[in-house]
Design an enzyme around this catalytic site. Structure first.
Site, PDB file in Angstrom:
ATOM      1  N   GLU A   1      41.951  29.880  54.014  1.00 22.11           N
ATOM      2  CA  GLU A   1      40.716  29.687  53.250  1.00 22.11           C
ATOM      3  C   GLU A   1      40.384  28.231  52.933  1.00 22.11           C
ATOM      4  OE1 GLU A   1      39.886  32.578  50.148  1.00 22.11           O
ATOM      5  OE2 GLU A   1      41.705  33.672  50.662  1.00 22.11           O
TER       6      GLU A   1
ATOM      7  N   GLN B   1      44.239  41.558  29.816  1.00 21.45           N
ATOM      8  CA  GLN B   1      45.182  41.261  30.891  1.00 21.45           C
ATOM      9  C   GLN B   1      44.415  40.781  32.143  1.00 21.45           C
ATOM     10  OE1 GLN B   1      48.607  41.728  30.843  1.00 21.45           O
ATOM     11  NE2 GLN B   1      48.640  42.519  28.778  1.00 21.45           N
TER      12      GLN B   1
ATOM     13  N   PHE C   1      45.657  39.374  38.355  1.00 19.51           N
ATOM     14  CA  PHE C   1      46.907  38.924  38.970  1.00 19.51           C
ATOM     15  C   PHE C   1      47.526  37.862  38.070  1.00 19.51           C
ATOM     16  CE2 PHE C   1      43.375  36.553  40.824  1.00 19.51           C
ATOM     17  CZ  PHE C   1      43.772  35.239  40.718  1.00 19.51           C
ATOM     18  N   TYR C   2      48.854  37.783  38.116  1.00 17.65           N
ATOM     19  CA  TYR C   2      49.588  36.994  37.127  1.00 17.65           C
ATOM     20  C   TYR C   2      50.032  35.632  37.670  1.00 17.65           C
ATOM     21  CZ  TYR C   2      49.291  40.976  34.086  1.00 17.65           C
ATOM     22  OH  TYR C   2      48.798  41.977  33.291  1.00 17.65           O
TER      23      TYR C   2
ATOM     24  N   HIS D   1      44.769  31.454  36.171  1.00 18.63           N
ATOM     25  CA  HIS D   1      43.506  31.091  36.805  1.00 18.63           C
ATOM     26  C   HIS D   1      42.388  31.173  35.781  1.00 18.63           C
ATOM     27  CE1 HIS D   1      43.921  35.453  37.149  1.00 18.63           C
ATOM     28  NE2 HIS D   1      42.589  35.545  37.193  1.00 18.63           N
TER      29      HIS D   1
END
Length: 388
Positions: free
Chosen positions: A221, A307, A310-311, A314
């Site tokens: 990307e 939450q 994804f952890y 960001h």
């Protein structure tokens, strides 16, 4: 005035993207399995292509990679997973009859937004110019007329009435659960809940972040990167379009800042030591957007989810006039507020009770609910509120 052309980059009306990651910011614990394919296209009927050995339709794009394409006319509906009238989108479960009746597919359809550039485009007819949004193909069907007021259904030119289509194929049960309409629940996660329930859950359930590391290490990307601060002092990040944005409709601008430092999972990990990183993302991210798209910081919503999907830490950048999923107060935290809280109390997010919205089938919801029920049952009778 917004313009519908991104400076320095020409993009096709039909764009195909293969990724290993999820493009939903609502719930799941993150990413899809590497063997699965996500294809996002702007038109309603991609062209046909040969079928690869894996059973997926594919064409060679001339660069040594395969771009998957599908025939929507071959899609056979099994059931509607969800229908969102607010966002004018629908998620469908079925299969492609020309590919496999065993492998399931999820197709999401979303009506695209109007753009100022589209509305202001003109065409020359003889000696005059007129707006080309309405053409001879535009037809009105009257619902009613009362004095000066009238309601109509309008059939417009198909060229300006496109749908954004996302295809997940083959779709796993996790994808089906994620896209299906479900009950949602608001829970209050205490600092103790995070340590005893949420954190162990993440260590067990967290899926691979390889797709994200591919971006950070420039393996994938590269052409989508809008801005990068390569600083090696812990403040570097990459800014690129979110998969929910087509990269062209500025009224729906949506970018993500992926930080270079690893090991920061979410809001819960932030301390005053991260203030230089947070300020850098805020300042340089908004400046990059202003220079690239002409949208100032006072017209941007810059926030975090908790939450998160994804952890890996960001930050979301969206146009203030756009209302994407996940901006509700129970899920999003403005970056400016996060910075202020850490300036006041260096370990604020290690102490705070945070709200989170979880779906009924989310394993974390089940674990947090069970922990709270157990805590309530074990609470000393003297501390319980007695109702007369």
């Amino acid at each position: 005035m917004l313009e519908g052309v991104i400076e320095g980059k020409k993009q096709e009306e039909v764009s195909t993207k293969i990724d290993n990651k999820s493009n939903d910011d609502e719930s799941s614990q993150g990413q899809q399995q590497p063997a699965e394919t996500v294809v996002a296209v702007a038109a309603a009927a991609p062209t046909s292509a040969s079928q690869s050995d894996s059973g997926r339709p594919s064409v060679d794009n001339g660069e040594g990679t395969k771009a998957c394409q599908f025939q929507l006319s071959q899609f056979e509906l099994v059931r509607i997973l969800s229908n969102n009238s607010t966002h004018k989108s629908v998620a469908l479960l079925g299969h492609f009859g020309d590919l496999s009746r065993e492998q399931q597919a999820i197709v999401t359809l979303e009506k695209t937004a109007f753009t100022e550039g589209q509305l202001q485009t003109t065409t020359t007819t003889g000696e005059s110019e007129r707006n080309s949004f309405f053409t001879s193909k535009s037809q009105l069907r009257t619902e009613f007329i009362n004095d000066v007021y009238g309601n109509f259904q309008c059939l417009t030119d198909p060229e300006i009435n496109q749908l954004k289509v996302t295809i997940i194929y083959p779709a796993s049960e996790k994808h089906i659960v994620k896209f299906a309409a479900q009950q949602k629940f608001l829970l209050e996660e205490t600092a103790a809940d995070y340590q005893t329930v949420t954190l162990p859950h993440l260590e067990q359930e967290q899926l691979s972040l390889e797709w994200l590391y591919n971006v950070l290490e420039h393996r994938k990307e590269q052409d989508r990167i809008v801005f990068e601060d390569p600083a090696d002092d812990g403040t570097g990040f990459i800014l690129l379009p979110d998969l929910k944005w087509d990269g062209k409709t500025l009224e729906q601008l949506y970018l993500l800042a992926l930080v270079h430092p690893r090991g920061i999972k979410s809001l819960r990990d932030l301390t005053a030591a991260h203030l230089p990183l947070l300020r850098n993302v805020r300042d340089r991210g908004t400046e990059a957007i202003r220079e690239r798209y002409g949208i100032g910081a006072d017209r941007l919503r810059v926030y975090l989810h908790y939450q998160p999907t994804f952890y890996h830490f960001h930050v979301h950048f969206t146009f203030l006039q756009h209302d994407p999923p996940g901006i509700q107060c129970e899920k999003s935290h403005l970056l400016g507020t996060v910075i202020s809280n850490l300036e006041l109390l260096p370990d604020y997010y290690q102490r705070a009770t945070l709200s989170c919205v979880l779906k009924e089938t989310d394993k974390l919801y089940g674990k947090l609910k069970a922990a709270k029920e157990k805590e309530s049952a074990e609470e000393p009778e003297s501390k319980r509120v007695k109702l007369e």
